[in-house]
Design a protein around this motif. Structure first.
Motif, short mmCIF file in Angstrom:
data_model
loop_
_atom_site.label_atom_id
_atom_site.label_comp_id
_atom_site.label_asym_id
_atom_site.label_seq_id
_atom_site.Cartn_x
_atom_site.Cartn_y
_atom_site.Cartn_z
N GLU A 124 -13.93 3.26 0.40
CA GLU A 124 -15.05 2.58 -0.25
C GLU A 124 -15.74 3.59 -1.14
O GLU A 124 -16.10 4.68 -0.70
N LEU A 125 -15.89 3.22 -2.40
CA LEU A 125 -16.45 4.11 -3.41
C LEU A 125 -17.67 3.44 -4.02
O LEU A 125 -17.56 2.39 -4.63
N PRO A 126 -18.87 4.02 -3.85
CA PRO A 126 -20.04 3.43 -4.51
C PRO A 126 -19.98 3.71 -6.01
O PRO A 126 -19.59 4.80 -6.43
N GLY A 127 -20.35 2.73 -6.80
CA GLY A 127 -20.41 2.91 -8.25
C GLY A 127 -21.79 3.40 -8.63
O GLY A 127 -22.80 2.86 -8.17
N VAL A 128 -21.84 4.42 -9.43
CA VAL A 128 -23.12 4.95 -9.90
C VAL A 128 -23.61 4.06 -11.04
O VAL A 128 -22.87 3.83 -12.00
N VAL A 150 -23.01 -5.34 -5.85
CA VAL A 150 -23.14 -5.39 -4.39
C VAL A 150 -23.52 -6.79 -3.92
O VAL A 150 -23.16 -7.17 -2.80
N PRO A 169 -26.38 -1.67 -9.05
CA PRO A 169 -25.53 -1.13 -7.98
C PRO A 169 -24.23 -1.92 -7.83
O PRO A 169 -24.24 -3.15 -7.85
N HIS A 170 -23.12 -1.20 -7.69
CA HIS A 170 -21.81 -1.83 -7.54
C HIS A 170 -20.92 -0.91 -6.70
O HIS A 170 -21.30 0.22 -6.41
N PHE A 171 -19.76 -1.43 -6.32
CA PHE A 171 -18.87 -0.64 -5.47
C PHE A 171 -17.42 -1.09 -5.64
O PHE A 171 -17.14 -2.12 -6.25
N TYR A 172 -16.50 -0.29 -5.06
CA TYR A 172 -15.08 -0.58 -5.03
C TYR A 172 -14.62 -0.31 -3.60
O TYR A 172 -14.94 0.74 -3.03
N ARG A 173 -13.83 -1.24 -3.01
CA ARG A 173 -13.33 -1.05 -1.65
C ARG A 173 -11.87 -1.48 -1.58
O ARG A 173 -11.53 -2.62 -1.90
#
Length: 191
Positions: A124-128, A150, A169-173
């Protein structure tokens, strides 16, 4: 009692939007109104009226302006794109046939960066969050990933495209497999 006509046409929302885009693109290029008018073959007064949202320019006039600004004419007419999220599921191509699909139009006035992002399995990688107004576009090459804002993530697989506001805020999993993603950042060029 209606007021007497003033001889001026009311400003339409379309004319105002087109005029604002002409002015913005001219200013982004550091071009004076006189220089822009000269390059487009227009009088300075005509350009001033168009930028103010007054008038009804012909296609030829808009084309001359677009050429002078070095942008596609569609950029003057297109409404601002939805910041998303915009999801385009992947499609299959017919065997032996060339397939072309427009996935997303990004107007000029943006700085574009194209990145390749490879994420290992079970990560899981948080997006800056990026600069205000940045739109992030993901095109999945291989693997499966849950990604996006998110509060509205999408499950994506090969061929899927997702565009969303990259300034939030966003992410990749990833799951059990590595994922390979082409990422395009479209950030407004500041004036």
């Amino acid at each position: 009692m209606t007021p007497p006509p003033t001889g001026r046409q009311p400003v339409s929302s379309t004319a105002a939007a087109v005029g604002a885009k002409i002015r913005l693109r001219r200013q982004q290029r550091g071009m004076s109104a006189a220089e822009m008018a000269r390059r487009a073959g227009l009088s300075k007064a005509t350009l001033s009226q168009l930028e103010a949202g007054n008038g009804n320019p012909t296609i030829d006039t808009l084309d001359a302006i677009a050429v002078a600004l070095r942008i596609p004419i569609a950029d003057l007419l297109a409404r601002d794109a939805d910041t998303g999220p915009v999801f385009r599921p992947g499609t299959d191509a017919e065997p032996g046939e060339v397939s072309r699909e427009l996935l997303r139009r990004i107007s000029s006035g943006n700085s574009l960066e194209i990145w390749r992002l490879r994420i290992p399995p079970e990560t899981e990688l948080p997006g800056v969050p990026h600069a205000t107004g940045t739109i992030e576009h993901l095109l999945i090459a291989t693997g499966h990933v849950t990604a996006g804002p998110v509060d509205a993530p999408q499950d994506l697989g090969p061929g899927d495209m997702l565009a969303f506001a990259g300034d939030a805020p966003h992410f990749y999993r990833t799951g059990a497999e590595e994922v390979d993603i082409t990422v395009v950042f479209a950030s407004p060029i500041s004036t």
